[in-house]
Write a protein that holds these residues in place. Sequence first.
Motif, PDB file in Angstrom:
ATOM      1  N   LEU A  17       0.826  -1.205   0.000  1.00  0.00           N
ATOM      2  CA  LEU A  17       0.000   0.000   0.000  1.00  0.00           C
ATOM      3  C   LEU A  17       0.864   1.261   0.000  1.00  0.00           C
ATOM      4  CD1 LEU A  17      -2.980   1.046   0.291  1.00  0.00           C
ATOM      5  CD2 LEU A  17      -2.520   1.156   2.725  1.00  0.00           C
ATOM      6  N   MET A  18       1.868   1.280   0.846  1.00  0.00           N
ATOM      7  CA  MET A  18       2.757   2.438   0.917  1.00  0.00           C
ATOM      8  C   MET A  18       3.585   2.583  -0.364  1.00  0.00           C
ATOM      9  SD  MET A  18       2.211   4.035   3.575  1.00  0.00           S
ATOM     10  CE  MET A  18       1.191   3.783   4.971  1.00  0.00           C
ATOM     11  N   ALA A  19       4.070   1.463  -0.875  1.00  0.00           N
ATOM     12  CA  ALA A  19       4.876   1.524  -2.106  1.00  0.00           C
ATOM     13  C   ALA A  19       4.034   2.037  -3.266  1.00  0.00           C
ATOM     14  CB  ALA A  19       5.438   0.143  -2.434  1.00  0.00           C
ATOM     15  N   GLY A  20       2.790   1.604  -3.333  1.00  0.00           N
ATOM     16  CA  GLY A  20       1.909   2.095  -4.384  1.00  0.00           C
ATOM     17  C   GLY A  20       1.630   3.578  -4.267  1.00  0.00           C
ATOM     18  N   MET A  21       1.539   4.069  -3.041  1.00  0.00           N
ATOM     19  CA  MET A  21       1.304   5.499  -2.845  1.00  0.00           C
ATOM     20  C   MET A  21       2.537   6.313  -3.224  1.00  0.00           C
ATOM     21  SD  MET A  21      -0.911   5.414   0.670  1.00  0.00           S
ATOM     22  CE  MET A  21      -1.169   7.172   0.727  1.00  0.00           C
ATOM     23  N   VAL A  22       3.704   5.805  -2.842  1.00  0.00           N
ATOM     24  CA  VAL A  22       4.938   6.526  -3.154  1.00  0.00           C
ATOM     25  C   VAL A  22       5.187   6.539  -4.660  1.00  0.00           C
ATOM     26  CG1 VAL A  22       7.455   6.431  -2.912  1.00  0.00           C
ATOM     27  CG2 VAL A  22       5.994   6.138  -0.899  1.00  0.00           C
ATOM     28  N   ALA A  23       4.981   5.379  -5.317  1.00  0.00           N
ATOM     29  CA  ALA A  23       5.219   5.286  -6.752  1.00  0.00           C
ATOM     30  C   ALA A  23       4.041   5.811  -7.571  1.00  0.00           C
ATOM     31  CB  ALA A  23       5.499   3.832  -7.133  1.00  0.00           C
ATOM     32  N   GLN A  24       2.985   6.189  -6.901  1.00  0.00           N
ATOM     33  CA  GLN A  24       1.764   6.699  -7.528  1.00  0.00           C
ATOM     34  C   GLN A  24       1.178   5.688  -8.507  1.00  0.00           C
ATOM     35  OE1 GLN A  24       2.605  10.618  -9.038  1.00  0.00           O
ATOM     36  NE2 GLN A  24       2.607  11.516  -6.999  1.00  0.00           N
ATOM     37  N   LEU A  25       1.179   4.436  -8.094  1.00  0.00           N
ATOM     38  CA  LEU A  25       0.552   3.359  -8.849  1.00  0.00           C
ATOM     39  C   LEU A  25      -0.658   2.870  -8.040  1.00  0.00           C
ATOM     40  CD1 LEU A  25       3.728   1.361  -9.907  1.00  0.00           C
ATOM     41  CD2 LEU A  25       2.336   2.839 -11.353  1.00  0.00           C
ATOM     42  N   ILE A  26      -1.822   3.235  -8.505  1.00  0.00           N
ATOM     43  CA  ILE A  26      -3.042   2.926  -7.764  1.00  0.00           C
ATOM     44  C   ILE A  26      -3.246   1.420  -7.638  1.00  0.00           C
ATOM     45  CG2 ILE A  26      -5.562   3.191  -7.774  1.00  0.00           C
ATOM     46  CD1 ILE A  26      -4.168   5.777  -7.206  1.00  0.00           C
ATOM     47  N   TRP A  27      -2.980   0.675  -8.694  1.00  0.00           N
ATOM     48  CA  TRP A  27      -3.248  -0.759  -8.666  1.00  0.00           C
ATOM     49  C   TRP A  27      -2.403  -1.473  -7.621  1.00  0.00           C
ATOM     50  CZ3 TRP A  27       0.446  -4.378  -9.868  1.00  0.00           C
ATOM     51  CH2 TRP A  27       1.594  -3.920 -10.515  1.00  0.00           C
ATOM     52  N   VAL A  28      -1.167  -1.007  -7.378  1.00  0.00           N
ATOM     53  CA  VAL A  28      -0.324  -1.627  -6.342  1.00  0.00           C
ATOM     54  C   VAL A  28      -0.923  -1.351  -4.968  1.00  0.00           C
ATOM     55  CG1 VAL A  28       1.975  -1.644  -5.287  1.00  0.00           C
ATOM     56  CG2 VAL A  28       1.745  -1.499  -7.775  1.00  0.00           C
ATOM     57  N   SER A  29      -1.441  -0.137  -4.778  1.00  0.00           N
ATOM     58  CA  SER A  29      -2.080   0.204  -3.504  1.00  0.00           C
ATOM     59  C   SER A  29      -3.338  -0.627  -3.278  1.00  0.00           C
ATOM     60  CB  SER A  29      -2.434   1.690  -3.464  1.00  0.00           C
ATOM     61  OG  SER A  29      -1.276   2.470  -3.514  1.00  0.00           O
ATOM     62  N   VAL A  30      -4.106  -0.821  -4.339  1.00  0.00           N
ATOM     63  CA  VAL A  30      -5.332  -1.622  -4.218  1.00  0.00           C
ATOM     64  C   VAL A  30      -4.986  -3.071  -3.882  1.00  0.00           C
ATOM     65  CG1 VAL A  30      -7.305  -2.525  -5.511  1.00  0.00           C
ATOM     66  CG2 VAL A  30      -6.699  -0.116  -5.702  1.00  0.00           C
ATOM     67  N   VAL A  31      -3.966  -3.614  -4.529  1.00  0.00           N
ATOM     68  CA  VAL A  31      -3.534  -4.983  -4.225  1.00  0.00           C
ATOM     69  C   VAL A  31      -3.067  -5.068  -2.776  1.00  0.00           C
ATOM     70  CG1 VAL A  31      -1.776  -6.739  -4.735  1.00  0.00           C
ATOM     71  CG2 VAL A  31      -3.003  -5.616  -6.599  1.00  0.00           C
ATOM     72  N   GLY A  32      -2.323  -4.090  -2.324  1.00  0.00           N
ATOM     73  CA  GLY A  32      -1.869  -4.062  -0.936  1.00  0.00           C
ATOM     74  C   GLY A  32      -3.023  -4.031   0.043  1.00  0.00           C
ATOM     75  N   PHE A  33      -4.040  -3.232  -0.275  1.00  0.00           N
ATOM     76  CA  PHE A  33      -5.214  -3.158   0.593  1.00  0.00           C
ATOM     77  C   PHE A  33      -5.946  -4.499   0.627  1.00  0.00           C
ATOM     78  CE2 PHE A  33      -9.775  -2.457   1.122  1.00  0.00           C
ATOM     79  CZ  PHE A  33      -9.776  -1.917   2.396  1.00  0.00           C
ATOM     80  N   LEU A  34      -6.089  -5.138  -0.538  1.00  0.00           N
ATOM     81  CA  LEU A  34      -6.772  -6.429  -0.584  1.00  0.00           C
ATOM     82  C   LEU A  34      -6.003  -7.506   0.172  1.00  0.00           C
ATOM     83  CD1 LEU A  34      -8.068  -6.455  -4.270  1.00  0.00           C
ATOM     84  CD2 LEU A  34      -9.375  -6.046  -2.183  1.00  0.00           C
TER      85      LEU A  34
END
Length: 127
Positions: free
Chosen positions: A56-73
């Motif tokens: 989730l944090m990596a997706g936020m830093v890299a501004q990749l929404i799909w990585v954040s969504v995967v992290g949340f799931l």
Amino acid sequence: MPLSEHEQRMLEQMERALYAEDPKFASALEGSGLRSYTRRRVYQAVAGFLVGIALLMAGMVAQLIWVSVVGFLVMLGCAVLAVTGWRKAPKPGEQPAGAVRRQVRPKRSMMDRIEERWQRRRDEQGR
């Protein structure tokens, strides 16, 4: 599928024989398998939850929404696994819930029920 009465008696005899031969080994096996399995499952779920936070944090830093969504799931799934594993874990010295239920109300096997119905029909036709 529940055990028949004969199979339950045989299992109890085998347990008594094991306790008579090696009580230390028998007490080590008693209930510890399920407890350690659920404890390990909870630990794995907590580790997965931490991985989900990292995604989730990596997706936020890299501004990749799909990585954040995967992290949340991943976090959500691991939280559910941890909570259900924690609730199912028997307390030390307590028997698993399935064993208690089986002792309270023994279930008849399918063959016993079929034989009982067959006998009932034969009795009704014979009258």
